[in-house]
Design an enzyme around this catalytic site. Structure first.
Site, PDB file in Angstrom:
ATOM      1  N   HIS A 131      41.816  46.657  46.671  1.00 30.11           N
ATOM      2  CA  HIS A 131      41.581  45.209  46.688  1.00 30.11           C
ATOM      3  C   HIS A 131      41.113  44.712  45.317  1.00 30.11           C
ATOM      4  CE1 HIS A 131      42.014  45.400  51.028  1.00 30.11           C
ATOM      5  NE2 HIS A 131      41.099  46.359  51.067  1.00 30.11           N
ATOM      6  N   HIS A 454      22.742  34.842  17.929  1.00 31.33           N
ATOM      7  CA  HIS A 454      24.034  34.340  18.397  1.00 31.33           C
ATOM      8  C   HIS A 454      24.509  33.167  17.534  1.00 31.33           C
ATOM      9  CE1 HIS A 454      23.329  36.713  22.049  1.00 31.33           C
ATOM     10  NE2 HIS A 454      24.605  36.527  22.341  1.00 31.33           N
TER      11      HIS A 454
END
Length: 544
Positions: A131, A454
């Protein structure tokens, strides 16, 4: 006559016996039919009971599996904690009352660090389920659709198939400069921190001014971190005007090597101090081969040794690198089909609220796809490929962050490699230095460091400072970290987390793309430092 009478008697006798004979003949048939019907009813009843038991078992299975998983996780955590406690028991329990009183008055040292153990990556385990593997196949099918769409549009517009990848060639340009810069960074990180540590450790025992000795070598190490690894690669990226992806390679390697060098010094200095305190005859200095292995290993926490696998599966390595390459082409088609057509003329349009809202919501789909690709290509494929080549057995580079119901859990599970470094060397060292009363300040400092790094990476790589990501980290990230905390367990909180992630990706893609094209359409002849900081997408349409 007598014969006729006899015949009539026999006929009458036979006719009189016919109902009895028929009753005797049909009685076993009725018994058999009633028995068969009762057997059918019993069979139906058994089937009904069986289906009922199966339904009850299906209802109980999730709760049972959840209970087993929680007990197993608790057992493993307690086992790891006990093993760590046994390793550090000699230093945790003083021998005398005087030492006990001294231990109470002094600040406790940081607890035992990260424990590495052999384990597979979560996606490798999930892809064994058909799945989950089907979801992976759906993303491949979407890539095929993007390729077909691009080829058909180019064929209709140009009358021929256009197979050029000009965007990829541009963003990864000037590769020789990138390689030489990386080689210099890596060689300096191999020799400078290691030799500085060896010289400090060998001279620390015999030094009569240990504090000055430590300050001298510590200053040299900090100078190397800030000037050598900090300023040098940044200067190369800016002065050589490297394209965005090439800058990403240089700057991300710069950040990675800075964190690795810090971890090496942070983990080995306490060992030397402990050996001098215990008056040991030997100084614990790691071999250069151990340090070199750490520089390539997919972890930011130094250890003298790691759990290793017995063999290398080269087919697995080739598959992971092929998936990284496929992810690059996937990102290329996302930008070509979903981003460039939307933002190509954005710098020439006037700003209005409706356009901004439409831009954000139209950017959610490409933003989310890029988000998934970064996770899959780097945190799963790239790190697993290097781990397999180095036989590095601990593959827990991420956890099930997609099931998070709180941002606190999401931050812990999205990127375990970076989170471990921030937790052990930023958060815990802050608490050890200032005391455990300042947990909120420690958390705020970790968020500030993460947000600043970041934003630094994006500013250098895009050649402009547009602190969207910093604002999202420090404002919404901190706010959601306290609102969506670990006490939120319901499914609705997972929906809220995913909704906020989708909106955040849309904001990032929209605003950074608008600023990129605004600086392309409205260049400044002699830019100053303020021009580097001032957003140009706010005023570009006025100059057009």
């Amino acid at each position: 006559m007598a014969g006729d009478d006899c015949v009539r008697k026999r006929q009458s006798g036979s006719t009189s016996k016919t109902p009895e004979n028929e009753e005797k003949q049909w009685r076993p048939e009725r018994e058999r039919s009633s028995q068969n019907s009762s057997n059918d009813w019993v069979h139906v009843d058994l089937m009904a009971r069986k289906m009922q038991l199966i339904a009850e078992a299906e209802q109980l299975k999730p709760a049972f599996m959840k209970e087993v998983d929680s007990h197993f996780t608790a057992f493993v955590n307690s086992l790891v904690a006990k093993s760590a406690l046994l390793e550090s028991s000699a230093s945790l329990f003083p021998a005398s009352e005087k030492e006990l009183h001294k231990a109470k008055t002094l600040r406790a040292p940081p607890e035992h660090g990260k424990i590495f153990t052999a384990r597979r990556s979560l996606l490798d385990e999930l892809f064994e389920v058909s799945h989950i593997r089907t979801i992976y196949h759906m993303f491949i099918a979407l890539l095929i659709v993007f390729i077909l769409s691009t080829l058909l549009v180019d064929f209709i517009d140009e009358g021929r198939l256009v197979l050029g990848f000009d965007l990829l060639v541009f963003v990864f340009g000037k590769f020789p400069v990138v390689f030489c810069t990386w080689l210099c960074m890596f060689s300096a990180t191999v020799f400078v921190p290691y030799n500085l540590f060896v010289w400090w450790a060998q001279g620390y025992r015999s030094s009569s001014h240990r504090t000055m000795h430590t300050l001298f070598y510590g200053s040299l190490f900090m100078l190397f971190q800030t000037a050598g690894l900090g300023f040098g690669p940044t200067y190369v990226a800016i002065s050589y005007t490297l394209p965005p992806a090439s800058r990403f390679i240089v700057i991300l390697e710069q950040v990675r090597l800075v964190m690795k060098a810090h971890s090496f010094i942070r983990e080995n200095v306490p060992k030397v101090l402990s050996s001098v305190k215990d008056k040991s005859s030997t100084v614990p200095i790691p071999r250069i081969s151990q340090y070199l292995y750490f520089l390539f290993a997919p972890t930011l926490i130094y250890r003298d040794s790691y759990p290793r696998n017995p063999t290398v599966r080269w087919g697995y390595v080739a598959t992971k690198f092929a998936q990284v390459l496929g992810s690059l082409f996937y990102a290329y088609y996302i930008f070509v089909r979903l981003c460039i057509p939307q933002f190509h003329n954005s710098g020439q349009e006037s700003f209005h609220l409706r356009g901004l809202v439409l831009c954000i919501f139209n950017s959610i789909l490409p933003g989310v796809l890029i988000f998934f690709l970064v996770f899959f290509a780097f945190l799963h494929c790239w790190l697993n490929a290097f781990a397999e080549m180095l036989r590095f057995a601990d593959r827990m580079f991420y956890k099930d962050w997609w099931n998070s119901t709180s941002y606190a859990n999401y931050y812990r599970t999205w990127n375990v490699v970076v989170h471990d470094w921030l937790y052990y060397y930023a958060y815990r060292d802050f608490l050890w230095f200032f005391g455990k009363k300042f947990r909120a300040a420690a958390m705020l400092s970790v968020f500030a460091v993460s947000a600043a790094v970041h934003e630094y990476v994006l500013s250098i790589c895009f050649s402009f400072c547009y602190p969207v990501l910093f604002f999202l980290f420090m404002c919404f990230g901190m706010l959601f970290n306290f609102i969506l905390n670990d006490r939120r367990k319901g499914p609705i909180w997972n929906v809220i987390m995913w909704t906020s992630l989708f909106l955040g990706q849309g904001v990032i893609i929209c605003l950074y793309s608008q600023e990129w094209y605004a600086r392309m359409y409205c260049p400044v002849e002699n830019p100053t430092f303020l021009d580097y900081l001032k957003p140009r997408s706010w005023s570009c349409h006025e100059k057009m």
